[in-house]
Design an enzyme around this catalytic site. Structure first.
Site, PDB file in Angstrom:
ATOM      1  N   ASP A 130       0.814  -1.220   0.000  1.00  0.00           N
ATOM      2  CA  ASP A 130       0.000   0.000   0.000  1.00  0.00           C
ATOM      3  C   ASP A 130       0.844   1.265   0.000  1.00  0.00           C
ATOM      4  O   ASP A 130       2.072   1.212   0.144  1.00  0.00           O
ATOM      5  CB  ASP A 130      -0.967  -0.009   1.206  1.00  0.00           C
ATOM      6  CG  ASP A 130      -0.288  -0.481   2.499  1.00  0.00           C
ATOM      7  OD1 ASP A 130       0.950  -0.443   2.562  1.00  0.00           O
ATOM      8  OD2 ASP A 130      -1.001  -0.880   3.429  1.00  0.00           O
ATOM      9  N   ASN A 146      -6.998  -2.804  14.475  1.00  0.00           N
ATOM     10  CA  ASN A 146      -8.407  -3.086  14.142  1.00  0.00           C
ATOM     11  C   ASN A 146      -8.553  -4.305  13.236  1.00  0.00           C
ATOM     12  O   ASN A 146      -9.638  -4.571  12.729  1.00  0.00           O
ATOM     13  CB  ASN A 146      -9.046  -1.855  13.472  1.00  0.00           C
ATOM     14  CG  ASN A 146      -8.382  -1.496  12.146  1.00  0.00           C
ATOM     15  OD1 ASN A 146      -7.455  -2.164  11.701  1.00  0.00           O
ATOM     16  ND2 ASN A 146      -8.865  -0.439  11.508  1.00  0.00           N
ATOM     17  N   HIS A 153      -6.886  -4.771  10.340  1.00  0.00           N
ATOM     18  CA  HIS A 153      -6.657  -4.574   8.893  1.00  0.00           C
ATOM     19  C   HIS A 153      -5.400  -5.300   8.431  1.00  0.00           C
ATOM     20  O   HIS A 153      -4.467  -5.524   9.199  1.00  0.00           O
ATOM     21  CB  HIS A 153      -6.647  -3.082   8.501  1.00  0.00           C
ATOM     22  CG  HIS A 153      -5.480  -2.284   8.958  1.00  0.00           C
ATOM     23  ND1 HIS A 153      -5.546  -0.921   9.181  1.00  0.00           N
ATOM     24  CD2 HIS A 153      -4.205  -2.605   9.236  1.00  0.00           C
ATOM     25  CE1 HIS A 153      -4.376  -0.472   9.552  1.00  0.00           C
ATOM     26  NE2 HIS A 153      -3.544  -1.466   9.597  1.00  0.00           N
TER      27      HIS A 153
HETATM   28  P1  PGA Z   1       2.438  -1.930  12.762  1.00  0.00           P
HETATM   29  O1  PGA Z   1       1.316  -1.760  11.669  1.00  0.00           O
HETATM   30  O2  PGA Z   1       3.382  -2.973  12.251  1.00  0.00           O
HETATM   31  O3  PGA Z   1       3.083  -0.582  12.851  1.00  0.00           O
HETATM   32  O4  PGA Z   1       1.778  -2.352  14.036  1.00  0.00           O
HETATM   33  C1  PGA Z   1       0.744  -2.898  11.125  1.00  0.00           C
HETATM   34  C2  PGA Z   1      -0.371  -2.526  10.209  1.00  0.00           C
HETATM   35  O5  PGA Z   1      -1.000  -1.476  10.400  1.00  0.00           O
HETATM   36  O6  PGA Z   1      -0.645  -3.312   9.289  1.00  0.00           O
END
Ligand code: PGA
Length: 253
Positions: free
Chosen positions: A67, A136, A138
């Site tokens: 992304d 959450n 995702h």
């Molecule tokens: P993080 O983010 O590795 O900073 O916890 C993961 C994500 O949002 O997919």
């Protein structure tokens, strides 16, 4: 589902980097899906060490990022392109033309989705997809929703995601409201998934993702459907899992 648990994050990172390196050595043109966020940084550090000691060569490796923030030019320090440069690209011999990351600053985001989808279609199945999980649930920027888009699309970030990601920006207002993300079909298409979660704050969502119902309200729960998804998790993030449950094949490292 295979669950690899360790109390040492360094051990998990080194193990993942070894697996990636093995894949790169075995395939002539390994295709690797990359993730951003705090979670995979240690994997990239371990990969860079392997590169520096001559154990892995990225000459023929193709990478595909999940992304990018909509509206951010590549040069923006908080773009995922810049993130990848800082943590991996600048330290290894990946070829620029083999690096695929959606463009965030473009006249037509819709056209960019089509372009990126085309790149993924041409690539075929990736060999490995590295994945983290948002608080959450995702994956990529596929946010919880009543339905999910299978292919690359524009997504409106939830306020929680913007807040969680705001430390990378000078203020919450600067966090983009939208992003371009690979869709869940593209993610699930990968031959194997290296799914990592670290820290106590991920324990609740990991319980939902791995042991809860498969639901678009927790996009990571769709990984339960993947035939070759390995979960790399530290003891803190695993603390709420029912590790004796026979849905798991557990290995402590
Ligand atoms: P993080 O983010 O590795 O900073 O916890 C993961 C994500 O949002 O997919």
């Amino acid at each position: 589902m295979e669950l690899i648990i360790s109390q040492s994050i360094k051990t998990l990172n080194d193990y993942c980097a070894e697996l990636l390196s093995k894949c790169i050595k075995e395939k002539n043109e390994a295709k690797i899906g990359l993730a951003t966020g705090n979670t995979p940084i240690g994997i990239y550090q371990s990969l860079v060490s392997l590169f520096q000691s001559g154990e892995v060569d990225f000459t023929n490796v193709r990478t595909y990022n999940l992304d990018e923030y909509l509206g951010l030019p590549k040069s923006h320090p908080s773009s995922f392109y810049s993130f990848m440069r800082r943590h991996l690209i600048d330290h290894v011999n990946l070829k620029e033309e083999h690096i695929n990351i959606p463009h965030g600053k473009i006249a037509s985001p819709e056209q960019e989705c089509i372009r990126y989808n085309h790149i993924l279609a041409q690539a075929g199945k990736l060999d490995v997809q590295i994945l983290g999980i948002g608080l959450n649930g995702h994956i990529g920027f596929n946010e919880p929703s009543a339905s999910l888009s299978p292919h690359t699309h524009i997504v409106k970030l939830t306020e929680e995601t913007r807040r969680v990601n705001s430390p990378a920006f000078s203020s919450l207002d600067e966090v983009p409201t939208h992003a371009i993300t690979m869709g869940v079909a593209s993610i699930l298409r990968s031959k194997s998934i290296l799914f990592m979660a670290l820290g106590k704050e991920k324990s609740k969502i990991m319980k939902q993702a791995l042991e809860g119902p498969v639901t678009t309200q927790c996009p990571a729960s769709l990984l339960q459907l993947h035939p070759n998804c390995t979960v790399f998790i530290d003891e803190k993030a695993a603390s709420e899992l029912d590790v004796k449950n026979n849905i798991y094949d557990v290995q402590y490292i």
